[in-house]
Design an enzyme around this catalytic site. Structure first.
Site, PDB file in Angstrom:
ATOM      1  N   SER A 150       0.839  -1.201   0.000  1.00 18.54           N
ATOM      2  CA  SER A 150       0.000   0.000   0.000  1.00 18.54           C
ATOM      3  C   SER A 150       0.879   1.257   0.000  1.00 18.54           C
ATOM      4  O   SER A 150       1.629   1.486  -0.947  1.00 18.54           O
ATOM      5  CB  SER A 150      -0.957  -0.041   1.188  1.00 18.54           C
ATOM      6  N   ASP A 219     -10.449  -5.076  -3.703  1.00 15.86           N
ATOM      7  CA  ASP A 219      -9.902  -4.080  -2.783  1.00 15.86           C
ATOM      8  C   ASP A 219     -10.876  -2.909  -2.660  1.00 15.86           C
ATOM      9  O   ASP A 219     -11.181  -2.236  -3.645  1.00 15.86           O
ATOM     10  CB  ASP A 219      -8.544  -3.590  -3.298  1.00 15.86           C
ATOM     11  N   HIS A 247      -8.690  -5.059   1.132  1.00  8.24           N
ATOM     12  CA  HIS A 247      -7.381  -4.424   1.225  1.00  8.24           C
ATOM     13  C   HIS A 247      -6.524  -5.014   2.337  1.00  8.24           C
ATOM     14  O   HIS A 247      -5.306  -5.129   2.193  1.00  8.24           O
ATOM     15  CB  HIS A 247      -7.579  -2.916   1.454  1.00  8.24           C
TER      16      HIS A 247
END
Length: 274
Positions: A150, A219, A247
């Site tokens: 991320s 996600d 996620h």
């Protein structure tokens, strides 16, 4: 002043105040540092060395080095914007099983690391972790792989542009923080207000090493379209692995075939250009 004009004035003033607060305090919307780790690798049966790394601007970064005696190299993990290195122990375990040592580190302000997080600061933290692998562990660049998760993808990509590495594995990556701001806060001029950039789209186009992008179409935080745009912008050699789940649901760790795919990507690095 008519009531309607007064109301419009109050609403406009309130909107300006909200924009100003977002501009000034956006770090609080980006970084969510976790506390000091409560569980160590040793408690999970994993050998490790406790490290305190010093950054070029004097901060102390807490890290764990998890060695594997016959390691092909080391994976340097730059984690996401929340939590701490304790939450990445399962990721470390998988890389150990794939034949690689692992270096986990917490950004400044996270866990036991000193300071407060910032974009420039996270880049310096990653540099300190890299220097440990290169100078203390004695690893050549072709034996250092970067894994970004991320927000950590932006940190890993920046590091790959500053230091020589073998490859980058980018999981749940966004194109840029201004793009995310525009999507998450469509009622605000997010791109104009974003002082924290983390511009992955610009970085990935300059990357000169193999890239593996990992993303889930499910996600709910970073849409998979971000990964597709990054993949289109990246140079060869590059791969895109589509997984499943949200996620924070574990990414490629969830299924054997995804772990095998990552292992194959790593194995191909040592066979020369593909």
């Amino acid at each position: 002043m008519p009531v309607l004009l007064r109301l419009l004035f109050v609403l406009a003033a309130g909107y300006v105040v909200v924009c100003l607060l977002v501009f000034l305090f956006q770090a609080r919307l980006v970084y969510f540092p976790g506390p000091a780790p409560r569980v160590t690798p040793a408690e999970l049966g994993l050998e490790h060395r406790e490290l305190e790394l010093t950054t070029s601007d004097g901060e102390r970064v807490h890290a764990w080095f998890l060695p594997r005696p016959d390691a092909r190299g080391a994976v340097l993990v730059s984690h996401g914007n929340a939590g701490n290195i304790e939450m990445r122990l399962e990721l470390a375990r998988v890389y150990l099983e794939l034949g690689w040592s692992v270096l986990l580190y917490d950004y400044r302000g996270y866990g036991e690391s000193t300071g407060s997080p910032s974009e420039a600061g996270t880049y310096l933290d990653a540099e300190a972790a890299y220097e440990h692998l290169a100078r203390v562990e004695g690893l050549a660049p072709e034996r250092i792989v970067l894994h970004g998760e991320s927000l950590g993808v932006a940190v890993a990509l920046e590091l790959a542009l500053r230091r020589p590495v073998a490859a980058v594995i980018a999981e749940s990556a966004f194109t840029s923080l201004p793009d995310m701001a525009a999507e998450v806060y469509p009622f605000l001029p997010g791109r104009l207000l974003a002082r924290i950039r983390y511009d992955n789209l610009a970085k990935v186009a300059r990357l000169g090493v193999p890239l593996l992008l990992i993303h889930s179409p499910d996600d709910e935080i970073v849409p998979v379209e971000h990964a597709r745009r990054l993949f289109a912008a990246a140079r060869e050699p590059k791969e895109l692995l589509l997984t499943a789940g949200g996620h924070n649901d574990g990414g490629f760790l969830r299924r054997t075939e995804w772990r095998t795919r990552v292992g194959a990507f790593l194995g191909a690095l040592q066979q020369g250009p593909r």
